[in-house]
Design an enzyme around this catalytic site. Sequence first.
Site, mmCIF file in Angstrom:
data_model
loop_
_atom_site.group_PDB
_atom_site.id
_atom_site.type_symbol
_atom_site.label_atom_id
_atom_site.label_comp_id
_atom_site.label_asym_id
_atom_site.label_seq_id
_atom_site.Cartn_x
_atom_site.Cartn_y
_atom_site.Cartn_z
ATOM 1 C CG HIS A 175 -3.857 -3.388 3.159
ATOM 2 N ND1 HIS A 175 -3.005 -2.887 3.963
ATOM 3 C CD2 HIS A 175 -4.287 -2.196 2.486
ATOM 4 C CE1 HIS A 175 -2.542 -1.603 3.637
ATOM 5 N NE2 HIS A 175 -3.316 -1.386 2.879
ATOM 6 C CD GLU A 233 -0.980 -5.690 5.528
ATOM 7 O OE1 GLU A 233 -1.826 -5.959 4.326
ATOM 8 O OE2 GLU A 233 -2.352 -4.743 5.620
ATOM 9 C CB CYS A 281 -0.842 -0.152 1.400
ATOM 10 S SG CYS A 281 -2.787 1.281 0.918
#
Length: 239
Positions: free
Chosen positions: A213, A215, A111
């Site tokens: 994202h 994660e 990001c």
Amino acid sequence: MANLMARTPRIGLTTYGRNDDDRYSLPIEYVDSVRRAGGIPVLLPPGEPRLDEWLTMIDAIILPGGGDMCPTHYDGNAHDKIYMVDAARDRDELTLARHVVDTGLPTLAICRGMQVLNVAFGGNLIEHLPGEVGKSLSHRGADRGPISHAVEIDPGSKLAEVMGTTKCEPISMHHQAVRKIATGFKVVANAPDGTIEAMEMAGHPWLLAVQWHPELTAADDPAQQRLFDALVARARGEA
Ligand code: MN
């Protein structure tokens, strides 16, 4: 006798800047993803006067998400939707971005991290996506929260090889994006509205940058977790 056991890879992560409560922070999912991959997270708050010494402690780096870069770094325009600008974080991460390209340090940029890499090498950013690409697709939910949208990945890319897929529908939480890609990088994924969603650098041993994202879904989505697994494997000297 030499110690034949390689040490556990240490993965550097920059954190958010000092907040209004005088705290530094980083969303826990970055740390969890690195630990699942078998790495030890080493966090770096912005404003470090000994960046070069910190770099000797780590085997790979993650440039995480966060607030926006100051548009002066890319000759961009001020915009009332630009938020959470942190001069120390911009400065440190731009230095780290140049370092990872100069040295070949294994790098995963996420990001904001992808945007920092692009700006560090002369690219620029769309200051606010909804004003430019229309409303056919949302890249961020309400209250700067998460949303998901489809991403198409170049089948010949390192990214597709690592993730084991050319399509995904990850969590997205950005209102800016790469406009002009920096020299030396190539676009390897797009959203259906054409927004640049990932880039990589030919010639770098291991550098992947994604606008989404990984994660946030890595615990349940093996394709997203593989980004962290492959980074740690590379830091260990494999792959
Ligand atoms: Mn997006």
